[in-house]
Enzyme design. Structure first.
Site, short mmCIF file in Angstrom:
data_model
loop_
_atom_site.label_atom_id
_atom_site.label_comp_id
_atom_site.label_asym_id
_atom_site.label_seq_id
_atom_site.Cartn_x
_atom_site.Cartn_y
_atom_site.Cartn_z
N HIS A 122 0.83 -1.16 -0.03
CA HIS A 122 0.05 0.04 0.23
C HIS A 122 0.84 1.15 0.26
O HIS A 122 0.74 2.00 -0.69
CB HIS A 122 -0.97 0.18 1.27
CG HIS A 122 -2.01 1.04 1.38
ND1 HIS A 122 -3.15 1.12 0.87
CD2 HIS A 122 -1.60 2.51 1.65
CE1 HIS A 122 -3.73 2.33 1.22
NE2 HIS A 122 -2.72 3.16 1.73
N GLU A 123 1.88 1.39 0.98
CA GLU A 123 2.50 2.59 0.97
C GLU A 123 3.73 2.68 -0.23
O GLU A 123 3.86 3.84 -0.67
CB GLU A 123 3.53 2.61 2.31
CG GLU A 123 2.70 2.48 3.66
CD GLU A 123 1.63 3.52 3.52
OE1 GLU A 123 1.71 4.55 3.02
OE2 GLU A 123 0.39 3.44 4.35
N HIS A 180 3.03 6.58 -7.14
CA HIS A 180 2.57 7.73 -7.18
C HIS A 180 3.37 9.10 -7.32
O HIS A 180 3.52 9.73 -8.45
CB HIS A 180 1.25 7.94 -6.29
CG HIS A 180 -0.01 8.61 -7.19
ND1 HIS A 180 -0.96 9.13 -6.41
CD2 HIS A 180 -0.14 9.13 -8.38
CE1 HIS A 180 -1.90 9.71 -7.28
NE2 HIS A 180 -1.27 9.80 -8.13
ZN LIG Z 1 -3.10 5.19 1.95
#
Ligand SMILES: [Zn+2]
Length: 679
Positions: A470-471, A477
């Site tokens: 997730h991180e 991004h």
């Molecule tokens: Zn998040």
């Protein structure tokens, strides 16, 4: 005093922060100097005799506070990752300083006049989509802050904002105090039967701290509350604790009822003052969802699917409870308990059992292999950067196709004093334009994974592996961002879009093909067995409609409070009962949700609770395409990288998503992933 490293260009590769030279005493002077510099730049912009245009006004405004924003990024990133009492003290000075400067700029009529002049002629300016977005962000930012109001309305708006800034913390403080006020003294250990040893130990420690050695004290802190609700065989105990928690800050010394009402009334008044129908309309204008109707339709559709299935979940649970000597009628304080038992019976394993397959070292190599394969990247560990702690590791990231340098990445994985709990991604410098050059970003992910001890390496649970993915997704991004202006780089996107790149990565962490890149038993070297991965996937959807319906109840309540004129609401509990009729499967047996609902009354989630589900739909719909084309399909991954990640916030997420997917996200994709609709 030696030269302030926050006020000179860093000599390091990628102009990374020189952590070896930054000392606590540098922050305040740097931020004061940064504010002075920004003020001078803004004065120059205001007094510029040339006609306002994009470059001399909007871009100039964005570039005016580069020194300040870099110093603030470094300070706040370090405060979370490497804080101290001294830094906390500095934060108390920096907070008001930078807030005051922000509102000085936001309320400067001369600055706004120039921005508005550019906005008014935007159609004649031949702007790129990114420039249009930066202009819109800037103009709307001023307008939403009240720049178009007359003086009297401006004054009222300031008064509302000031009152709000007191009410939010007061609300939160009440829920905190109400939780702290509860303690239940238990005389005999047998009353805690069923609870895990560490939870009982915690209760014994609580008693000792209160000079009641030999007894047990149950509190409402989550690490204590959850084991009671999930494991305590003692039904009366579960009921007492459940009722106390569900009634926090309601009809007690910390009652939030009046705060609820005043907060929503002021929000509504502000929205009307600024020309919006409701607070929800005001908030959603700057969200991917755009309008209250879109959100309402979205949550109603999910409710229609979740509700009957949640009823089935409950029926099955009732049956299981009856078959196992439980009560005939289940109450809310029984649900956690029996569902935990049923879960164990059905899946006989927990995320914890997977730890031996996930030594951090392997997981990290595997995560890099995964992101490398997906986005064609190369991660190179480097000692070119001084680091802020010996546990931190630095990497340079390259495009493996053309060799282009993409950014600096720090991995900071272990807990220590001064580091916040949980996991997060932070940016020391976003990608984009600084002093005339488009720079690559410097980002970090911070986690709190177990430290290696003795011969045992750091072993992660599957939840922690998912957290890492997730991180890293947020980091991608930021790192793959390819825009001009840093205000729209990377994760600087509309709020209900920011969790797509992170959440979508969690899907890969459940796939055998990805797990095979790294999941090996740390002692035997054996690959993770297929059966275990299957179970992992099945267990993920256990009671999924039940928890989905619960989330939808929160969304419904949030919109009920914020998408109307609240002036006639007198009793939050009664209002809530009406709002939630049809969304809950139990009548209300204690206090309402609202008086303890920090997310929407004291956090940033007002008219925004839906974004949890919204982002899940986006990520399920995105991953479905990968599943169809191949989870490492080059063309799909390239499209995702170019249309979503590289673009940051430089275009509206609705446009970006359509460019990538060819259509809007399909809410049924989430329901298919949850096993509630056929694939
Ligand atoms: Zn998040």
């Amino acid at each position: 005093m030696s030269e302030n490293p926050l006020l000179t260009v860093s000599p390091l590769p990628n102009k990374a922060p020189p952590f070896d030279r930054i000392k606590d005493e540098h922050y305040l002077p740097a931020i004061r100097a940064g504010i002075e510099e920004a003020r001078a730049n803004i004065n120059a912009l205001k007094t510029n005799e040339a006609e306002p245009d994009f470059e001399n006004t909007v871009a100039a405004l964005e570039g005016a506070s580069e020194t300040l924003s870099t110093a603030l990024s470094i300070f706040y990133s370090q405060l979370s990752a490497n804080g101290s009492d001294a830094m906390q003290k500095i934060a108390e000075e920096i907070g008001p300083l930078s807030a005051a400067f922000s509102s000085e700029v936001a309320q400067d009529p001369a600055v706004f006049a120039r921005v508005k002049a550019v906005w008014d002629k935007r159609d004649t300016l031949d702007l790129t989509p990114e420039q249009s977005m930066v202009l819109e962000d800037s103009y709307k930012g001023f307008v939403r802050g009240g720049a178009l109001l007359n003086d009297e309305d401006k004054k009222r708006l300031t008064a509302i904002n000031e009152r709000q800034s007191v009410l939010g913390p007061a609300f939160m403080n009440n829920t905190k105090k109400a939780i702290e006020a509860f303690e239940l003294v238990i005389e005999d250990r047998s009353e805690l039967a069923g609870m895990p040893d560490n939870a009982i130990q915690m209760a014994a420690d609580n008693a000792r701290e209160r000079d009641m050695e030999g007894k047990y004290v149950i509190t409402l802190d989550m690490p204590m509350y959850i084991p009671v609700i999930q494991y305590a065989d003692n039904r009366d105990l579960r009921e007492k604790v459940w009722r106390a928690y569900a009634s926090r800050a309601w009809k007690d010394a910390f009652d939030n009822s009046e705060n609820c009402l005043e907060i929503v009334r002021l929000r509504h008044e502000r929205a009307r003052l600024l020309g919006y129908e409701t607070h929800a309309a005001f908030v959603l204008e700057r969200r991917m969802a755009e309008k209250p109707e879109t959100v309402l339709a979205f949550i109603d559709a999910l409710r229609d699917t979740y509700k009957p299935k949640a009823q089935q979940d409950l029926e099955r649970l009732k049956q299981y409870a009856r078959d196992n000597g439980g009560p005939i009628e289940l109450r809310p304080w029984d649900v956690g308990y029996y569902s935990e038992k049923l879960r164990q019976k059905l899946f006989d394993f927990s995320s914890e059992d997977l730890r031996p397959y996930f030594p951090l070292e392997n997981v990290l190599t595997g995560a890099f292999a995964h992101f490398g394969k997906l986005f064609n990247l190369r991660f190179e560990e480097t000692d070119a950067y001084p680091l802020y702690h010996k546990d931190v590791v630095a990497y340079d990231i390259f495009d493996d196709g053309n060799g282009r340098f993409l950014g600096t990445f720090y991995g900071d994985f272990y807990p220590r004093k001064g580091k916040k709990d949980g996991a997060w991604m932070t940016s020391y410098r976003d990608q984009g334009l600084y002093h005339g050059t488009v720079e690559r970003p410097v980002v970090a992910i911070c986690c709190n994974f177990p430290k290696p001890s003795g011969d045992t390496p750091s072993l992660l649970s599957h939840d922690e592996v998912t957290t890492l993915f997730h991180e890293m997704g947020h980091a991608m991004h930021a790192l793959l961002s390819d825009v001009t202006y840093s205000s729209v780089a990377g994760t600087n996107v509309l709020w209900d879009f920011v969790e797509l790149p992170s959440q979508v990565q969690e899907n890969w962490a459940y796939s055998k093909e990805t797990l095979d890149l790294f999941a090996r038993h740390y002692q035997t070297g054996e690959s993770i067995p297929e059966g275990l991965v299957k179970k992992l996937n099945k267990a993920k959807n256990f009671m999924v409609a039940w928890s989905g319906l619960r989330q939808i109840a929160f969304c419904t309540l949030d919109m009920a409070w914020h998408d109307r004129d609240p002036s006639s609401i007198e009793d939050p509990a009664r209002f809530e009962d009406t709002a939630l009729a049809g969304v809950t499967l139990f009548p209300r047996l204690a206090g309402p949700i609202s008086t303890g609902f920090n997310h929407i009354f004291a956090g940033g989630y007002s008219a925004g609770y839906y974004s949890y589900k919204w982002a899940e739909v986006l990520d399920a719909d995105t991953f479905e395409l990968f599943e169809k084309k191949g989870i490492y399909d080059r063309a799909t991954a390239d499209a995702y990288k170019e249309q979503i990640l590289a673009k940051g916030g430089s275009e509206h997420p609705k446009v970006l998503y359509r460019n990538f997917r060819g259509r809007d996200a399909d809410p049924n994709a989430l329901l298919r992933r949850e096993g509630l609709l056929k694939k």
